[in-house]
Design a protein around this motif. Structure first.
Motif, mmCIF file in Angstrom:
data_model
loop_
_atom_site.group_PDB
_atom_site.id
_atom_site.type_symbol
_atom_site.label_atom_id
_atom_site.label_comp_id
_atom_site.label_asym_id
_atom_site.label_seq_id
_atom_site.Cartn_x
_atom_site.Cartn_y
_atom_site.Cartn_z
ATOM 1 N N ASP A 9 1.086 -1.127 0.098
ATOM 2 C CA ASP A 9 0.075 -0.135 -0.054
ATOM 3 C C ASP A 9 0.809 1.228 -0.031
ATOM 4 N N GLY A 11 -0.005 4.199 -1.283
ATOM 5 C CA GLY A 11 -0.976 5.110 -1.758
ATOM 6 C C GLY A 11 -1.939 4.354 -2.600
ATOM 7 N N GLN A 13 -2.843 0.349 -3.857
ATOM 8 C CA GLN A 13 -2.672 -0.875 -3.544
ATOM 9 C C GLN A 13 -2.444 -1.846 -4.582
ATOM 10 N N GLY A 34 -6.864 2.924 -3.801
ATOM 11 C CA GLY A 34 -5.914 3.759 -3.896
ATOM 12 C C GLY A 34 -6.133 4.795 -5.123
#
Length: 277
Positions: A9, A11, A13, A34
């Protein structure tokens, strides 16, 4: 071999293959989180949609920009496939940078891409079909494939391997990663499709399991793809399969079988390792 992919993750995924990562190959298989899309496309969506609902081009572009940034490139260096369930694997170079984002898409069906161009990010999309990423660990040449049942029956992944071999690769130096897709546990097909596969090659019957309903089977697309890879000389220990089913895998995945046409689409990305030319 089946191995647990690593979840990230950053920002956005996504998943990565431990095998490909061990060779320093920049790649990712996106998950749903994300991005900037909303509604049925929430949130990391890579296509405007094939149903009655449409995501915006701006959202799709931004989602590509976020994924590309993870791999150190701008969206103008992304080369997207033009998926029609063809068997076409096309060479991509600098002239193809930005295809479908900052430059026009391919004019014809292109479901596989390969390149020997550094800093070019190949991308294919999936939402039950099989994403396959390949790399020649000696030269660094890479390929990305979108393989539904038509592509799997026709051997599009084998076509991508042959393309890399044509660039001078040795099959013993290739590695492959198979991402999340519809799998034997859930991917129900008709007896007609079973007959189509077996008519081509009787040994493909091993990829089918009878389902509970009469005249129905469960199909193992990755098994067929792995058999093609092995047949061309790619060793089993150099094939990394995450084993995840998009149909029963839960909320991390878009699935056409579960959601229908009004849904988002995931993407797999790969570029040449640094220092390879």
């Amino acid at each position: 071999m089946t191995e647990a992919f690593v979840r990230h993750d950053a920002g956005v995924q996504y998943l990565t293959s431990p095998l490909l990562a061990s060779y320093g190959i920049p790649h990712l298989f996106s998950l749903r989180g994300g991005g900037v899309s909303d509604g049925v496309f929430a949130s990391l969506n890579f296509a405007q949609g094939g149903g009655t609902l449409r995501d915006t081009a701006e959202n799709v572009f931004e989602n590509h920009a976020r994924a590309a940034a993870v791999l150190g490139l701008p969206p103008s260096r992304v080369c997207r496939s033009y998926q029609t369930h063809s068997l076409t694997v096309r060479r991509a170079d600098d002239a193809d940078a930005g295809r479908g984002l900052t430059a026009p898409p391919f004019a014809e069906g292109v479901d596989g891409l390969y390149t020997q161009t550094p800093a070019l990010l190949l991308s294919v999309r999936y939402a039950d079909c099989v994403p396959v990423l390949l790399c020649d660990t000696k030269s660094g040449a890479v390929a990305a494939v979108h393989s539904g049942w038509r592509g799997t029956l026709g051997g599009i992944t084998a076509n991508a391997v042959r393309a890399l071999l044509g660039c001078g690769a040795d099959a013993r130096d290739l590695v492959a990663a198979i991402g999340p897709c519809a799998r034997r546990c859930c991917y129900e097909v008709s007896d007609e499709l079973y007959g189509t596969f077996v008519q081509k090659d009787p040994s493909l019957s091993a990829a089918f399991t009878p389902a509970g309903a009469a005249g129905k089977y469960f199909l193992d697309l990755p098994a067929v793809i792995c058999a093609d890879l092995r047949r061309l000389g790619v060793a089993d220990e150099r094939i990394s399969d995450c084993g995840v089913c998009t149909i029963c895998g839960g909320g991390d995945y878009f699935s056409h079988r579960v959601m229908g046409g009004n849904r988002g689409t995931m993407a797999a990305f790969i570029r040449m390792p640094e220092g390879k030319r």
